[in-house]
Write an enzyme that holds these catalytic residues in place. Structure first.
Site, PDB file in Angstrom:
ATOM      1  CB  CYS A   1      22.871  15.998  13.963  1.00  0.00           C
ATOM      2  SG  CYS A   1      23.330  17.081  14.762  1.00  0.00           S
TER       3      CYS A   1
ATOM      4  CB  CYS B   1      21.248  15.808  22.310  1.00  0.00           C
ATOM      5  SG  CYS B   1      20.577  17.675  23.107  1.00  0.00           S
TER       6      CYS B   1
ATOM      7  CB  CYS C   1      21.851  11.425  15.211  1.00  0.00           C
ATOM      8  SG  CYS C   1      23.188  11.364  14.794  1.00  0.00           S
TER       9      CYS C   1
ATOM     10  CB  CYS D   1      29.026  12.935  18.647  1.00  0.00           C
ATOM     11  SG  CYS D   1      28.543  13.951  16.960  1.00  0.00           S
ATOM     12  CB  CYS D   2      25.548  15.035  21.691  1.00  0.00           C
ATOM     13  SG  CYS D   2      24.699  14.713  20.914  1.00  0.00           S
TER      14      CYS D   2
HETATM   15  S1  SF4 Z   1      23.150  14.196  17.027  1.00  0.00           S
HETATM   16 FE1  SF4 Z   1      24.285  12.955  16.046  1.00  0.00          FE
HETATM   17  S2  SF4 Z   1      25.928  14.228  15.174  1.00  0.00           S
HETATM   18 FE2  SF4 Z   1      24.249  15.985  15.918  1.00  0.00          FE
HETATM   19  S3  SF4 Z   1      26.154  16.136  17.906  1.00  0.00           S
HETATM   20 FE3  SF4 Z   1      24.597  14.543  18.152  1.00  0.00          FE
HETATM   21  S4  SF4 Z   1      25.720  12.610  17.600  1.00  0.00           S
HETATM   22 FE4  SF4 Z   1      26.545  14.300  16.285  1.00  0.00          FE
END
Ligand code: SF4
Length: 384
Positions: free
Chosen positions: A201, A223, A204, A119-120
């Site tokens: 985010c 991240c 998270c 996701c990151c």
């Molecule tokens: S912090 Fe969480 S929602 Fe944001 S990009 Fe990373 S995994 Fe995705």
């Protein structure tokens, strides 16, 4: 982190900037030719206002890269607009993943639950890589007191592709940040009052734990946009090779299930496969930058009709890029450590190779080029 003696520029910058007050260091950095084109990367989180305020005093037009994961708190978007207005920042750029990538990679918006690393990578790392294209240096708000992975942070370092990172607040404490905000009566993030000390985010981040409030139930601290002392917790590995194309350093984009032929640079052109067109990509390895046999091999492949992707891999020099391209290579793969010594701006300069492609202007085709660069190779191949 001990001084990096293997990188003389970083060692010199750290020594020269160490005695300077933060504001003087920033002012000097923005005009320092050793740093080239600079951008500030900001999350517009709980403590971002300090750096944004200092920059606004020096140059309100400086590019400010805001990574918008589209998963941020509503209050962060409001705060970003408020700070831009209050501080008069005119260079803010929103970095987002293209919507087609989001549709393909996170169609149900649940990737952060299944695979937060991916996701990151999708929402932060790749947009930032694209956003940093064209810059030689980026300013971050990282501090030593923000966790174990940042404990050895120096003022200057390099990112995974060799670009300079400037951390002017490296030696600040959380108390210093608070004092600066109070002294200058700066607006605070609306969620600070609700106990959020580090804001990322929304799914998270939890309140009340400082930076440990990020991914609180997982063993990770970064991240993926920051590599600290080789201890990246997610995103591309710090030793991942760097891909160079005409646009500069780009993320690798391997084609799934592609037929890739690996050829050592010393392969005898006479032994090349009869039908190289059956391969989607051919990767030729150069054992050393001064070993020129890979150039001949590439030319022979192009002359034999191969029109797939052709990659040169090894410790090649930016100065060799024009010749690599003229010999038929599409891209270059260099080791990460080598990229630190051959940073992106050198390759970008070399990437304007067409402006100096005198042979092409004279109408030379592959056969003439082959004769020019590889006189030992027969010139009876097809032209292309
Ligand atoms: S912090 Fe969480 S929602 Fe944001 S990009 Fe990373 S995994 Fe995705």
């Amino acid at each position: 982190m001990p001084p990096d003696d293997s990188d003389p520029l970083i060692a010199r910058l750290n020594a020269e900037y160490a005695p300077l007050h933060t504001r003087r260091a920033l002012r000097r950095a923005l005009g320092d030719p050793a740093l080239g084109r600079i951008a500030l990367v900001s999350s517009f989180g709980a403590q971002s206002v300090v750096l944004l305020h200092l920059i606004s005093i020096i140059d309100r037009t400086l590019p400010v890269l805001f990574i918008d994961t589209e998963m941020l708190f509503r209050e962060t978007y409001e705060y970003q607009k408020r700070l831009a207005r209050t501080l008069g920042l005119t260079g803010i750029r929103h970095l987002k993943a293209p919507s087609r990538n989001i549709r393909a990679g996170d169609p149900a918006t649940d990737l952060h639950l299944r695979d937060p690393d991916a996701c990151c990578e999708l929402r932060k790392v790749r947009p930032l890589q694209r956003g940093l294209h064209g810059f030689d240096c980026w300013i971050t708000g990282r501090r030593r007191d923000q966790g174990r992975s940042r404990a050895g942070l120096e003022l200057f370092g390099r990112d995974s592709v060799g670009r300079i990172k400037f951390n002017p607040l490296a030696h600040w404490s959380a108390a210093d940040v608070n004092a600066h905000i109070n002294r200058h009566n700066l607006p605070r993030h609306p969620l600070s009052a609700r106990g959020f000390q580090s804001l990322g985010c929304a799914p998270c981040t939890v309140a009340g734990h400082g930076r440990a409030g990020r991914w609180p139930d997982r063993a990770k601290e970064e991240c993926g946009i920051h590599v600290v002392d080789g201890r990246i917790r997610r995103g591309p590995a710090p030793d991942a090779p760097v891909i160079v194309r005409d646009t500069g350093f780009v993320p690798d984009d391997p084609v799934p299930d592609a037929r890739v032929l690996e050829l050592p640079g010393d392969t005898d052109p006479a032994t090349l496969p009869r039908d190289p067109a059956g391969w989607q990509m051919i990767r030729i390895t150069f054992p050393a930058f001064h070993d020129g046999r890979g150039f001949s091999l590439a030319r022979a492949l192009r002359d034999s009709g191969f029109d797939g992707r052709l990659r040169a891999a090894g410790p090649l020099l930016a100065a060799q890029y024009p010749l690599l391209r003229r010999c038929g290579f599409d891209e270059v793969e260099i080791p990460a450590a080598h990229a630190a010594r051959q940073p992106e701006y050198l390759w970008q300069g070399a990437a304007r190779w067409r402006e100096h492609d005198y042979q092409a202007r004279l109408g030379a085709g592959p056969r003439q080029l082959n004769a020019l660069y590889n006189p030992d190779i027969p010139t009876n191949g097809t032209s292309g």
